[in-house]
Design a protein around this motif. Structure first.
Motif, PDB file in Angstrom:
ATOM      1  N   SER A  64       0.813  -1.212   0.000  1.00 13.43           N
ATOM      2  CA  SER A  64       0.000   0.000   0.000  1.00 13.43           C
ATOM      3  C   SER A  64       0.848   1.265   0.000  1.00 13.43           C
ATOM      4  N   LYS A  65       2.130   1.130   0.355  1.00 10.66           N
ATOM      5  CA  LYS A  65       3.049   2.270   0.374  1.00 10.66           C
ATOM      6  C   LYS A  65       3.806   2.440  -0.943  1.00 10.66           C
ATOM      7  N   LEU A  66       3.621   1.516  -1.885  1.00 13.95           N
ATOM      8  CA  LEU A  66       4.361   1.547  -3.142  1.00 13.95           C
ATOM      9  C   LEU A  66       3.551   2.210  -4.242  1.00 13.95           C
ATOM     10  N   VAL A  93      16.334  10.765  -0.860  1.00 11.07           N
ATOM     11  CA  VAL A  93      14.960  10.941  -0.386  1.00 11.07           C
ATOM     12  C   VAL A  93      14.397  12.206  -1.024  1.00 11.07           C
ATOM     13  N   VAL A  94      13.071  12.301  -1.091  1.00 17.33           N
ATOM     14  CA  VAL A  94      12.401  13.507  -1.573  1.00 17.33           C
ATOM     15  C   VAL A  94      11.436  13.957  -0.481  1.00 17.33           C
ATOM     16  N   ARG A  95      11.621  15.193  -0.004  1.00 20.94           N
ATOM     17  CA  ARG A  95      10.785  15.703   1.075  1.00 20.94           C
ATOM     18  C   ARG A  95       9.906  16.843   0.550  1.00 20.94           C
ATOM     19  N   GLY A  99       6.044  15.146   5.880  1.00 23.36           N
ATOM     20  CA  GLY A  99       6.134  15.086   7.328  1.00 23.36           C
ATOM     21  C   GLY A  99       6.683  13.737   7.736  1.00 23.36           C
ATOM     22  N   ASP A 100       5.974  13.049   8.632  1.00 24.35           N
ATOM     23  CA  ASP A 100       6.412  11.733   9.092  1.00 24.35           C
ATOM     24  C   ASP A 100       5.865  10.613   8.205  1.00 24.35           C
ATOM     25  N   ASP A 101       4.879  10.949   7.372  1.00 21.92           N
ATOM     26  CA  ASP A 101       4.296   9.947   6.480  1.00 21.92           C
ATOM     27  C   ASP A 101       5.215   9.735   5.281  1.00 21.92           C
ATOM     28  N   TRP A 102       5.083   8.578   4.633  1.00 23.79           N
ATOM     29  CA  TRP A 102       6.011   8.268   3.551  1.00 23.79           C
ATOM     30  C   TRP A 102       5.396   7.282   2.571  1.00 23.79           C
ATOM     31  N   CYS A 103       5.977   7.244   1.385  1.00 21.90           N
ATOM     32  CA  CYS A 103       5.688   6.215   0.394  1.00 21.90           C
ATOM     33  C   CYS A 103       6.959   5.956  -0.388  1.00 21.90           C
ATOM     34  N   VAL A 111      12.257   7.032  -1.731  1.00 24.59           N
ATOM     35  CA  VAL A 111      11.382   7.311  -0.595  1.00 24.59           C
ATOM     36  C   VAL A 111      10.948   8.774  -0.640  1.00 24.59           C
ATOM     37  N   MET A 112       9.641   8.991  -0.531  1.00 22.61           N
ATOM     38  CA  MET A 112       9.060  10.322  -0.514  1.00 22.61           C
ATOM     39  C   MET A 112       8.444  10.567   0.865  1.00 22.61           C
ATOM     40  N   PHE A 113       8.721  11.748   1.426  1.00 21.61           N
ATOM     41  CA  PHE A 113       8.230  12.082   2.758  1.00 21.61           C
ATOM     42  C   PHE A 113       7.308  13.290   2.712  1.00 21.61           C
TER      43      PHE A 113
END
Length: 296
Positions: free
Chosen positions: A59-61, A257-259, A220-224, A216-218
């Motif tokens: 579900s995170k992909l 990472v991408v924020r 805040g604290d959530d990510w995918c 990885v994309m952020f």
């Protein structure tokens, strides 16, 4: 003793590359499979230029490039739908498959449409670019390099029996249109991956294309994790076979990472290809798994 020697040689090679102005990532990822771990903790554990192999919930992909389908059975992901049709006996060839419908209907006319911002008046520069020149706002690639990368990926060079070089062109598998030949080729690539993993289990290696790879994309604290590198077929098979997570190699290239909070510093916001608002539209759509098109 041997493993300590390898670790020392790995660190030495990275340091020498640094001094030469070259970014060199360690080939062997830090294996954190089986750990219930947040990607930021994994990033800090790994250290500089160290890729990480970790289990990521499906579900995170987000798969199929900028189309960003969630890698779940109910998302409309055309690779996954095709495999489910094959598994049920509904589909036995490219003709009539979800994959064929995808290539027939998802044919963005330009880079703005490809990124899902074709209706945005702030994206005039993107509408002047071809679909295969679409770059993400945080990418270091410029549109010309992106085109060259895509064209290189779909051009297969081989030698004929007479020794003459022959070039065979396929279609880019992330969007249509597709010829009957290239669509059929893609269909069987998918089915071959399905048969291989079903018969032999999922096999990975430490080489560059030995894992499903993602960024990885952020927010805040959530990510995918956005699957932008290799592994589109493999992750689709894992989903179709009913697994809840997939092993993914992350932090393998720059940006590691991408924020969302860094959007004003993204390369193509700085150079004016995207406004910050348009760039955030692209980020949010990918992050939320809102594909710009869904199979009818």
């Amino acid at each position: 003793m041997k493993s300590r020697l390898y670790r020392w040689a790995d660190r030495w090679a990275v340091r020498v590359a640094d001094r030469m102005g070259v970014t060199l990532a360690r080939a062997k990822p830090l294996d954190l499979r089986g750990c219930d771990i947040h990607p930021l903790e994994a990033w800090y554990r790994a250290g500089r230029y160290q890729p990480v192999l970790m289990d990521v919930p499906l579900s995170k992909l987000r798969g199929l490039g900028s189309a960003a389908f969630p890698c779940t059975r109910d998302s409309g992901h055309p690779f996954i739908e095709t495999l489910l049709e094959y598994e049920s006996g509904k589909t036995r060839s490219y003709a009539g498959s979800a994959l064929e419908r995808f290539y027939q209907n998802w044919q963005p006319k330009n880079a703005a449409e490809h990124l899902g911002v074709g209706d945005d008046p702030e994206c005039a520069k993107l509408r002047e670019l071809d679909a295969i020149e679409a770059v993400l706002p945080w990418s270091r690639n410029d549109p010309a390099l992106q085109r060259a990368n895509v064209e290189g990926a779909v051009t297969l060079t081989s030698l004929s029996e007479s020794g003459r070089t022959m070039v065979a062109r396929n279609r880019w598998h992330l969007l249509g249109p597709a010829t009957e030949e290239s669509g059929t080729h893609e269909f069987w690539r998918l089915i071959d991956a399905y048969r291989s993993i079903k018969g032999n289990g999922f096999q990975r290696r430490d080489v560059s294309d030995g894992d499903i790879r993602g960024t990885v994309m952020f927010d805040g604290d959530d990510w995918c994790v956005w699957i932008g590198g290799g592994g589109q077929h493999r992750v689709s098979v894992i989903c179709a076979q009913g697994f809840a997570a997939a092993p993914v190699r992350v932090f393998y290239h720059i940006p590691t990472v991408v924020r969302r909070e860094d959007s004003s510093y993204w390369p193509h916001v700085v150079d004016g290809l995207f406004t910050q608002r348009a760039a955030l539209r692209v980020f949010d759509r990918i992050f939320e798994g809102r594909a710009p098109w869904r199979n009818p």
